[in-house]
Design an enzyme around this catalytic site. Sequence first.
Site, short mmCIF file in Angstrom:
data_model
loop_
_atom_site.label_atom_id
_atom_site.label_comp_id
_atom_site.label_asym_id
_atom_site.label_seq_id
_atom_site.Cartn_x
_atom_site.Cartn_y
_atom_site.Cartn_z
CB CYS A 4 8.15 -8.65 -1.85
SG CYS A 4 7.02 -7.18 -0.54
CB CYS A 7 5.25 -10.96 -1.15
SG CYS A 7 4.91 -9.39 -2.30
CG ASP A 30 5.25 -2.06 12.54
OD1 ASP A 30 5.40 -0.99 11.59
OD2 ASP A 30 6.17 -2.32 13.39
CG HIS A 46 4.98 -6.51 -4.69
ND1 HIS A 46 5.61 -6.71 -3.87
CD2 HIS A 46 6.00 -5.91 -5.63
CE1 HIS A 46 6.86 -5.48 -3.40
NE2 HIS A 46 7.00 -5.13 -5.13
CG ASN A 86 7.44 6.33 5.97
OD1 ASN A 86 6.37 7.49 6.20
ND2 ASN A 86 7.41 6.00 6.72
CG HIS A 99 4.10 -0.38 4.50
ND1 HIS A 99 4.98 -0.33 3.26
CD2 HIS A 99 4.68 0.28 5.52
CE1 HIS A 99 6.25 0.07 3.70
NE2 HIS A 99 6.07 0.09 5.10
CG HIS A 101 3.01 3.00 9.44
ND1 HIS A 101 3.90 2.08 9.53
CD2 HIS A 101 3.63 3.42 7.80
CE1 HIS A 101 4.96 1.70 8.94
NE2 HIS A 101 5.44 2.72 7.76
P1 5GP Z 1 8.66 1.68 6.18
O1 5GP Z 1 10.11 2.55 6.92
O2 5GP Z 1 9.14 0.91 5.67
O3 5GP Z 1 7.81 2.91 6.65
O4 5GP Z 1 7.30 0.63 7.40
C1 5GP Z 1 7.88 -0.35 7.97
C2 5GP Z 1 7.30 -1.50 9.02
O5 5GP Z 1 7.69 -2.32 8.99
C3 5GP Z 1 8.34 -1.10 10.61
O6 5GP Z 1 7.90 -0.26 11.28
C4 5GP Z 1 8.91 -2.29 10.65
O7 5GP Z 1 8.64 -2.22 12.04
C5 5GP Z 1 8.16 -3.32 10.14
N1 5GP Z 1 8.19 -4.62 10.14
C6 5GP Z 1 9.31 -4.82 9.22
N2 5GP Z 1 9.31 -6.15 9.23
C7 5GP Z 1 8.06 -6.71 9.83
C8 5GP Z 1 8.08 -7.94 10.45
O8 5GP Z 1 8.72 -8.75 9.81
N3 5GP Z 1 7.12 -8.21 10.66
C9 5GP Z 1 5.69 -7.03 11.10
N4 5GP Z 1 4.82 -7.95 11.25
N5 5GP Z 1 6.65 -5.37 11.00
C10 5GP Z 1 7.70 -5.93 10.31
ZN ZN Z 2 5.60 -7.41 -1.85
#
Ligand code: 5GP
Ligand code: ZN
Length: 113
Positions: A4, A7, A30, A46, A86, A99, A101
């Site tokens: 993950c 994680c 982000d 997790h 989401n 998570h 946002h």
């Molecule tokens: P989701 O699309 O699952 O709702 O949000 C995942 C978020 O994680 C996205 O906004 C993406 O930009 C962010 N994200 C993905 N990989 C990384 C990373 O390695 N570091 C950080 N800080 N954010 C990440």
């Molecule tokens: Zn995790």
Amino acid sequence: MNDCLFCKIIKGDIPSDKVYEDELCYAFKDIAPTAPTHILVIPKEHISKLDEVTPDNSAVIAHIYEVIAKLAKELDLKDGFRVVTNCGESAGQSVFHIHFHLLAGRPFAWPAG
Ligand code: 5GP
Ligand code: ZN
């Protein structure tokens, strides 16, 4: 959950721009912000996605909302902010560690697309 991404970020195996941390949760910027303020708040435990929240693990979710309220005050988000989770690929979830946002600094349309 060795595989993950979030994680690994919590453990420090992958670097992140930390905003806040306590024994239950971790908040970081982000990597691809969609608003001037775009912070992700995650539980250290997790949990893959929102539909896996149960009476056994929901206390951390309440805690995360307390942390979001605290961050909103500290970051002076008095013009408003949006919190998004989401759940599932069709809703836009790309990382399967739950998570929240925290988005602020621009107007947000409603209903969301
Ligand atoms: P989701 O699309 O699952 O709702 O949000 C995942 C978020 O994680 C996205 O906004 C993406 O930009 C962010 N994200 C993905 N990989 C990384 C990373 O390695 N570091 C950080 N800080 N954010 C990440
Ligand atoms: Zn995790």
